[in-house]
Design a protein around this motif. Structure first.
Motif, PDB file in Angstrom:
ATOM      1  N   PHE A  55      -1.708   0.793  -5.150  1.00  0.00           N
ATOM      2  CA  PHE A  55      -1.555  -0.616  -4.780  1.00  0.00           C
ATOM      3  C   PHE A  55      -0.534  -1.263  -5.700  1.00  0.00           C
ATOM      4  O   PHE A  55      -0.653  -1.173  -6.920  1.00  0.00           O
TER       5      PHE A  55
ATOM      6  N   ALA B 179      -3.527  -8.984   1.491  1.00  0.00           N
ATOM      7  CA  ALA B 179      -4.879  -8.710   0.976  1.00  0.00           C
ATOM      8  C   ALA B 179      -5.680 -10.007   1.029  1.00  0.00           C
ATOM      9  O   ALA B 179      -5.213 -11.039   0.556  1.00  0.00           O
TER      10      ALA B 179
ATOM     11  N   ARG C 233     -11.716  -2.426   2.150  1.00  0.00           N
ATOM     12  CA  ARG C 233     -11.997  -1.703   0.906  1.00  0.00           C
ATOM     13  C   ARG C 233     -12.611  -2.678  -0.083  1.00  0.00           C
ATOM     14  O   ARG C 233     -13.515  -3.422   0.293  1.00  0.00           O
TER      15      ARG C 233
ATOM     16  N   ARG D  51       1.041   5.338   0.142  1.00  0.00           N
ATOM     17  CA  ARG D  51       0.273   6.568   0.402  1.00  0.00           C
ATOM     18  C   ARG D  51       1.042   7.758  -0.159  1.00  0.00           C
ATOM     19  O   ARG D  51       2.259   7.770  -0.115  1.00  0.00           O
TER      20      ARG D  51
ATOM     21  N   TYR E 235      -1.988  -5.098   7.892  1.00  0.00           N
ATOM     22  CA  TYR E 235      -0.552  -4.805   7.948  1.00  0.00           C
ATOM     23  C   TYR E 235      -0.187  -4.187   9.293  1.00  0.00           C
ATOM     24  O   TYR E 235      -1.063  -3.727  10.042  1.00  0.00           O
TER      25      TYR E 235
ATOM     26  N   ARG F  49      -5.149   5.974  -3.091  1.00  0.00           N
ATOM     27  CA  ARG F  49      -4.122   5.029  -2.668  1.00  0.00           C
ATOM     28  C   ARG F  49      -3.509   4.371  -3.893  1.00  0.00           C
ATOM     29  O   ARG F  49      -4.179   4.231  -4.914  1.00  0.00           O
TER      30      ARG F  49
ATOM     31  N   PHE G 106      -7.313  -5.371   3.795  1.00  0.00           N
ATOM     32  CA  PHE G 106      -5.852  -5.281   3.845  1.00  0.00           C
ATOM     33  C   PHE G 106      -5.404  -5.267   5.301  1.00  0.00           C
ATOM     34  O   PHE G 106      -5.958  -4.513   6.111  1.00  0.00           O
TER      35      PHE G 106
ATOM     36  N   LEU H 273       0.867  -1.178   0.000  1.00  0.00           N
ATOM     37  CA  LEU H 273       0.000   0.000   0.000  1.00  0.00           C
ATOM     38  C   LEU H 273       0.901   1.223   0.000  1.00  0.00           C
ATOM     39  O   LEU H 273       1.753   1.364   0.864  1.00  0.00           O
TER      40      LEU H 273
ATOM     41  N   GLU I  97       1.087  -4.835  -6.675  1.00  0.00           N
ATOM     42  CA  GLU I  97       0.930  -6.285  -6.502  1.00  0.00           C
ATOM     43  C   GLU I  97       1.879  -7.025  -7.432  1.00  0.00           C
ATOM     44  O   GLU I  97       2.420  -6.444  -8.363  1.00  0.00           O
TER      45      GLU I  97
ATOM     46  N   GLU J 234      -7.764  -2.478   6.823  1.00  0.00           N
ATOM     47  CA  GLU J 234      -8.570  -1.575   5.983  1.00  0.00           C
ATOM     48  C   GLU J 234      -9.527  -2.416   5.171  1.00  0.00           C
ATOM     49  O   GLU J 234      -9.104  -3.308   4.439  1.00  0.00           O
TER      50      GLU J 234
END
Ligand code: ATP
Ligand code: MG
Length: 387
Positions: free
Chosen positions: A49, A79, A155, A8, A161, A47, A159, A6, A51, A153
């Motif tokens: 992401f 995730a 969403r 930010r 962490y 955000r 997620f 993630l 992967e 989180e």
């Protein structure tokens, strides 16, 4: 369970209508930074992401992301499906890793962006806290200063962490136009370049050398410093300009106490010309007010007078200690202190002027016709694309 990073971002949030421009640029820069790691980079609701990065490359990916300007922080996360049992299983695995690092107290921080999830964030916090205490008897809750912040989180997926790695901040490189950095082999100018790049500036760089008074190794050092800078700033076009003839002319034909400041003026004049050709709109130096005789307010006014472009001096109000701290943080310090001579130090006068006047220095400079020497120096400059 999927590994996701993630990412930010910081100040871009303050942007208005042109925010998508900054976001796109940041995304491009992140993709470039992660090249070769099979990363799929996606943007969603403020955000980013990442992967697809293999487990053994996650730390490398995080390190590279800390060098991308505009990134506020990074969290390697798991995730999972939006289902409490899956969240709890991911939390267990995250907790285990955090405890291996020595953490023994924790607090849960749940954020539920998807309001259709049947439990609200407080319920998730309570339930998860309870489950973790049961699973790991040596854990304690500490709501004030938890060693482990267990974050969830909810969403499009959930997620989970516990790590937050701080990024470099600033604005994405390439959102603020181009400037020309005057780079010496010293501590200050690479830091100045870093600070401007951090505000979104793309860099060109120019270095003046005085072979044979300065050595090949001094030149290599500048190339190395530019490489270190390019890790943050992206590709830098480096101009290496022979300066010996001009320097000797100043030395032979101008008042000794003015040689350093005249040299600085000629550097500015040449840098400005090269900058124009490179599409750069400003010059950047590593000067700090009062650091040396050529950096008193009067001297800076005289130097400024040699160029029409704006001259940015991001270190103007920095103490040397502060500059050294940044140089250590960005990894340029060790190279900067290698003991190879710079052209400024070779020709330094015993008693330099500290309060020169613009009119006085204009007159001294006008006494010598430098124009042909400037053209020759430009023509003989070498250009390197530094990555
Ligand atoms: P630095 O640590 O960056 O060398 P300094 O404190 O030694 O800075 P000066 O040598 O007076 O200061 O130089 C002031 C600024 O002029 C530098 O920060 C740099 O921007 C520029 N400069 C000095 N020497 C050169 C050079 N040989 N080539 C290009 N730019 C230079
Ligand atoms: Mg110097």
């Amino acid at each position: 369970m999927n590994q996701v990073l993630l990412v930010r971002y910081g100040e871009i949030h303050l942007k208005g209508l042109n925010r998508p421009f900054f976001e796109r640029k940041l995304l491009d820069n992140i993709r470039a930074a992660l090249a070769g790691l099979d990363a799929a980079v996606r943007f969603d609701q403020g955000r980013i992401f990442v992967e697809g990065v293999a487990a053994e490359h996650v730390e490398e990916a995080c390190l590279r992301l800390t060098r991308v300007f505009g990134v506020h922080s990074i969290s390697p996360a798991l995730a999972v499906e939006k289902e409490y049992t899956a969240v709890a299983a991911a939390a267990e695995s995250v907790m285990e890793a955090s405890m291996k690092e020595g953490g023994r107290t924790f607090k849960c921080f749940c954020r539920r962006a998807d309001k259709t999830f049947p439990m609200d964030s407080q319920q998730i916090d309570r339930e998860l806290g309870h489950d973790m205490l049961e699973r790991f008897p040596e854990l304690r809750v500490d709501v004030r200063e938890p060693q482990i912040k267990l974050c969830v989180e909810i969403r499009d997926r959930a997620f989970v962490y516990a790590r937050e790695i701080m990024g470099a901040g600033g604005m994405p490189t390439g959102t603020a136009g181009r400037a020309m950095l005057l780079i010496s082999g010293g501590i200050d100018s690479p830091v100045a370049g870093y600070m401007m790049a951090r505000r979104g500036i793309e860099l060109s760089a120019i270095h003046f050398y005085s072979y044979p008074y300065t050595s090949e190794r001094a030149r290599d050092k500048v190339v190395k410093l530019t490489e270190l800078l390019a890790r943050y700033a992206g590709p830098v076009k480096l101009h290496l300009v022979p300066f010996t003839e001009i320097q000797l002319a100043i030395y032979d034909r101008c008042p000794p106490k003015e040689t350093t400041i005249l040299m600085r003026r000629l550097m500015m004049r040449i840098a400005e010309r090269v900058a124009e050709a490179d599409g750069a709109r400003a010059l950047v130096t590593g000067e700090a007010l009062g650091q040396v005789a050529s950096q008193t307010l009067e001297s800076l006014c005289v130097t400024d007078d040699a160029a029409d472009m704006p001259v940015f001096r991001p270190l103007i109000a920095f103490d040397k200690d502060d500059i050294v701290n940044v140089a250590k943080k960005i990894g340029t310090f060790e190279t900067s202190i290698l003991p190879y001579e710079d052209c400024c130090t070779v020709f330094v006068p015993a008693h330099p002027v500290t309060r020169p006047s613009v009119a006085g220095l204009r007159a001294s400079e006008a006494a010598v016709d430098f124009s042909e020497m400037i053209e020759k120096a430009r023509a003989e400059a070498e250009v390197l694309e530094v990555n």
